[in-house]
Design an enzyme around this catalytic site. Structure first.
Site, mmCIF file in Angstrom:
data_model
loop_
_atom_site.group_PDB
_atom_site.id
_atom_site.type_symbol
_atom_site.label_atom_id
_atom_site.label_comp_id
_atom_site.label_asym_id
_atom_site.label_seq_id
_atom_site.Cartn_x
_atom_site.Cartn_y
_atom_site.Cartn_z
ATOM 1 N N TYR A 1 -10.789 -11.656 -7.056
ATOM 2 C CA TYR A 1 -9.135 -11.762 -6.752
ATOM 3 C C TYR A 1 -8.928 -13.005 -7.075
ATOM 4 C CZ TYR A 1 -5.026 -11.969 -4.014
ATOM 5 O OH TYR A 1 -3.729 -12.127 -3.784
ATOM 6 N N ASP B 1 -8.338 -3.307 -6.813
ATOM 7 C CA ASP B 1 -6.824 -2.533 -7.041
ATOM 8 C C ASP B 1 -5.980 -3.317 -7.805
ATOM 9 O OD1 ASP B 1 -4.967 -3.843 -4.526
ATOM 10 O OD2 ASP B 1 -7.132 -3.830 -4.140
ATOM 11 N N LYS C 1 -11.535 1.540 0.458
ATOM 12 C CA LYS C 1 -10.280 1.277 0.689
ATOM 13 C C LYS C 1 -9.235 1.339 -0.488
ATOM 14 C CE LYS C 1 -6.963 -2.405 1.711
ATOM 15 N NZ LYS C 1 -6.545 -3.759 1.681
#
Length: 519
Positions: free
Chosen positions: A264, A299, A371
């Site tokens: 990320y 995500d 998650k």
């Protein structure tokens, strides 16, 4: 073990996992040979160094800058602090304060016996590790006493910029039914090469992650947890240039979840890949030992890439994150592997594809509290349609037994959610989770149908990508832009100047004391 509804090819799963292990093994060799300024600052913090100097520079930065300027970063702060304790008879905190005042240069002190230095530091480290172990036990005791919400945990965010306002919003959310409160970090904190000190009342798009803010929010959630009769989990973000420092602060203040993913930071904050992969390892060692659930950031790939075309990159990254977590001593039960409901709502049968992706993640990672992230990319100002998108997202979650549900907000594309927006989102999730609670156990998927075929395709593509990465190396793959459609260079980004190769006398007492989760 979950009964497979997708008839996934176990050979492809095994091949994917094996390739991910090879990838992690290759990167770990590099990690083990290097340290960083932020890793060394973390060791200083864990040894008891805290506070700031007269210009508000954090004392861990003061100490590590001192050894870096003296050419001693390669030896590590534990060595230099241990030697200084022997020579001065001062505590780590007193030594840091003397360095800050210009009264001491710890790289110029006479050298004590290395064995004695290690013994001195390990004694202090063991005391600090015991405090983190006690925090873990306290969490377990509170959960045993109060209980907690059923999975999927209802996870909501507060993001006012003011910790005191965040506390009021967090209490309100807990009373409305939230199980996890995530305090969003202020925009840009990932790029700060220090951790701000003390409580903060100004932040843009979120609130500064500081140890005092962690302490204040933990106390507030414990109080409201007693009131509502269940343990409320606290989440923050240890990513960016201070990833392991924030992990240490979270462990010391009993946080329960941490956003924790090097990829990320590399892709979306342009943190140097060498720097952050080294930092990720130590941050995960700390999180593992503290019983903190990590949340990974797959995500985010779907915000910069197409959720249909790039679905296999999410799965590939989950496999890689699993292996990195295992290397740091994190058990599956603490791996909040990330994914998201981000396909274009106009896509025909998109719901079926989303269901396939979520069910596949559940079957491949059966013990992980996955998650699940809500729709954001295709949310518009139409709050009624948005509420329906969130409802479908909630439906997939309960059907596939997700672990952590970051609730979507109907006003996602308009403004930071108001209290009543959050209430409606919690109400939406609670209604669906209760009304179709056992739906997933009641249904099976058509052999060779759309859902099974989609899952098989994504798994096959992920397996091919993982074996390609295993051959080329993770750093080269990132340079080619294979994740999130974003390219980064191994010598580019922020923070490379903080990387150093360890010398033969280097040691980090906390790796040895913490790896294995303290069980």
């Amino acid at each position: 073990m979950y009964l497979s509804k997708l008839n996934l090819d176990q050979k492809l799963i095994h091949s994917s996992r094996n390739a991910a292990k090879l990838i992690a093994d290759d990167v770990q060799k590099f990690i083990d040979e290097h340290t960083t300024t932020s890793t060394e600052r973390t060791i200083a913090r864990l040894l008891g160094v805290d506070g700031v100097d007269e210009i508000d520079k954090p004392l861990p930065n003061v100490l590590v800058d001192n050894i870096k300027e003296g050419g001693g970063l390669e030896r590590g702060i534990a060595y230099w602090l241990g030697n200084a304790i022997i020579q001065t008879k001062d505590s780590p905190q007193e030594i840091a304060e003397k360095v800050a005042r210009g009264e001491l240069d710890i790289t110029r002190l006479p050298a004590a016996n290395e064995v004695t230095i290690k013994e001195t530091i390990y004694k202090i480290a063991e005391e600090k590790v015991e405090k983190i172990k006690n925090n873990r036990q306290k969490r377990e005791e509170l959960i045993d006493t109060l209980g907690e919400g059923k999975k999927p945990y209802l996870y909501v965010i507060v993001a006012t910029g003011n910790i005191y306002e965040d506390i009021e919003q967090a209490k309100s959310a807990a009373r409305q039914g939230a199980d996890v409160i995530a305090v969003i970090r202020t925009t840009g904190q990932s790029l700060l090469d220090y951790v701000p000190y003390g409580p903060t009342t100004e932040g843009f798009g979120g609130t500064y992650a500081t140890q005092e803010n962690f302490k204040l929010m933990r106390k507030a959630l414990d109080q409201v947890g007693e009131e509502v009769g269940r343990y409320i989990r606290l989440c923050n973000y240890c990513s960016g240039l201070c990833m392991p420092e924030i992990a240490a602060m979270g462990a010391l203040e009993r946080l329960d979840m941490m956003l924790n993913d090097a990829l990320y930071g590399i892709l979306f904050r342009d943190i140097n890949m060498q720097r952050t992969l080294i930092d990720q390892y130590f941050s995960r060692v700390i999180n593992g030992y503290a019983g903190i659930i990590i949340n990974t950031g797959e995500d985010n790939y779907l915000t910069t890439d197409d959720a249909v075309e790039a679905a296999h990159t999410v799965l590939a990254s989950q496999f890689i994150n699993e292996q990195f977590a295992l290397k740091a001593g994190i058990p599956e039960e603490q791996m909040g592997l990330g994914h998201a409901f981000e396909m274009d709502p106009e896509l025909e049968n998109g719901f079926l594809y989303e269901l396939a992706q979520a069910q596949m993640a559940r079957e491949i990672f059966p013990n992980a509290p996955l998650k699940y992230m809500p729709p954001t990319k295709y949310m518009t100002g139409n709050i009624f349609k948005g509420h329906i998108q969130d409802a479908l997202f909630n439906l997939v979650a309960i059907m596939t037994n997700q672990g952590i549900q970051l609730l979507g907000m109907l006003t996602e594309a308009i403004h930071t959610p108001h209290l009543h927006d959050r209430y409606l989102s919690i109400e939406n999730a609670k209604y669906i989770f209760n009304n179709v609670k056992d739906l997933g156990n009641e249904i099976s998927f058509k052999d060779g149908g759309i859902i099974q075929s989609r899952a098989h395709t994504v798994l096959k593509n992920a397996e091919e990508l993982l074996n390609e990465i295993a051959e080329k190396g993770l750093l080269s793959t990132i340079e080619q832009g294979r994740f999130g459609g974003v390219k980064r260079q191994r010598t580019g980004g922020k923070g490379l100047e903080g990387v150093a190769k360890k010398d033969s006398g280097y040691f980090n007492p906390f790796i040895q004391l913490m790896v294995g989760g303290g069980k």
